[in-house]
Design an enzyme around this catalytic site. Sequence first.
Site, PDB file in Angstrom:
ATOM      1  N   PHE A 476      -0.558  -1.362   2.403  1.00  0.00           N
ATOM      2  CA  PHE A 476       0.117  -2.088   1.003  1.00  0.00           C
ATOM      3  C   PHE A 476       0.004  -1.233  -0.535  1.00  0.00           C
ATOM      4  CE2 PHE A 476      -2.651  -5.223   3.511  1.00  0.00           C
ATOM      5  CZ  PHE A 476      -1.883  -5.382   4.342  1.00  0.00           C
ATOM      6  N   HIS A 477       0.234   0.132  -0.121  1.00  0.00           N
ATOM      7  CA  HIS A 477       0.282   0.882  -1.345  1.00  0.00           C
ATOM      8  C   HIS A 477       1.481   1.687  -1.631  1.00  0.00           C
ATOM      9  CE1 HIS A 477      -4.338   0.703  -0.744  1.00  0.00           C
ATOM     10  NE2 HIS A 477      -4.048  -0.070  -1.343  1.00  0.00           N
TER      11      HIS A 477
END
Length: 546
Positions: A476-477
């Site tokens: 999730f980056h």
Amino acid sequence: MTDQEFDYIVVGAGSAGCVLASRLSERPETRVLLLEAGPRDTSPWIHLPIGYGKTMWSDKVNWRFETDPDPNMNGRRIYWPRGKTLGGSSSINGLIYIRGQKEDYDHWKALGNAGWGYDDVLPYFIKSEGNQRGAIPLHGGDGPLKVSDIGAKHELIEAFIGGAEQVGVPRTDDFNGATQEGAGYFQLNTHNGLRCSTAKAYLTPAVKARPNLRIETEAFAAGLVLEGRRAVGVRYRQGGQMKTARAQAEVLLSAGAIQSPQLLQLSGIGPRALLEAHGVPVVLDLPGVGENLQDHLQIRLGFECTKPITTNDQLNSWFGQAKLGLEWLVHRTGALAIGINQGGCFMHALRNEDGSPATATPDIQFHVATLSADMAGGKVHPYSGFTMSVCQLRPEARGHIRIRSTDPFEPPEMQPNYLSTDMDRRTAVAGVKAARAIADAPAMRPYVKREVKPGSGVESDADLLEFCRNNGATIFHPSGTCRMGDDALAVVDARLRVRGIAGLRVIDCSAMPTLVSGNTNAPAVMMAEKAVDMIRADARSAAPVL
């Protein structure tokens, strides 16, 4: 000013947008509009840390994106959750407070971004931070973003830390201290057992009540209003109607690494060939918009535990669930107050032929959860289980974000190109091997009944790489798609101003030139805190002398 005229319009009430709206509206004479496509953050699952498992799949507060088929991942589409509510992804993330390495920011500065070295950004990390430990060296004690210790030690995490020590990784009690390397417990963005998103931290009731701040939710930004090469407003959809708001000073894009470049492209700012292919009138040929996409690929190893001490055991029985609930209600502690990952590790995994580290700083991050499931946020397994996840901190792979049409409500093309370089492939395999080494260390061995994934039959480097291709997922980056710099492919300058367009900045993870070595929420907050000072300084220098 009319009701639709403001000094600043902030697009996206996420990790950076909430900071911008709060700080800019501190001055009563400054009128600020904050636009958020999602609803208000009223869901109880947002505020209860264990609710991560619910918000991970909620189409109400989560965009639930999917990448395009990635040829490097055997043609798989990778699920990309992104926050769609006040607080953005800080309202649905794993709560982990990590800044990254000192060298990350010094590298940004070396790339031509003056003012972004570690010594430049550290004061903004400290300013934003309200650490439970108080105002100690390198940390802030009274900032709005609360940072808390995980209170009780967990037998399994202690075993992991011990195993890491036995393979040469020292124990640490602060991943954000003088050095990142080590194994220990994460600090979390929680306070009194509840999530501290940037909406919770920066949009307090007092802030929301400011007459010079307007917060509009369920307001989907569809494009920029441009007059020549100056941004003067934003078009957005709300309640089935298209509306326009105008900005007298600046428009600030904080829609994230997917939607900030999408909005620029839809507005005619981006690669000429892409825009012309979709019939978008070209305002500015800016070839770097949507390129340079970077993300951390997470490889999850699952284990069955020999003891019934995991969160699986608690969640799989009515008694365990009741005990968890009571612990949270009475003490605001326990698994409900922590979320998913408790322990972590930053270490060197990839080695040279002589055994020395292949990189100057740690190249792998671990997230250790005292539960196991088929995927992040999924239903826990019926057995006692735990998970060790590894990710390469500084991937070489570069992907892209590109519009598919002129429809602002159609998700763009998302191609991360995971594992597309030799370095990335070798580091992923080395990370899996490092996790296995810790699991097989004397301290951990008594807790490992079996390795469920990848399993004992997966041994060769080729088989391990295939496991990574078939099972790897985002942590999730996504970042870098409007990167700052001073070269032809840079989208914003070192003051986060879109190059060639007046009155427009991009302030979110898309402006990162390279991905930081760790979780991205704290750096996004830092960038917004720093941006506010730059915005005010630029406004002063541009003011006419009377």
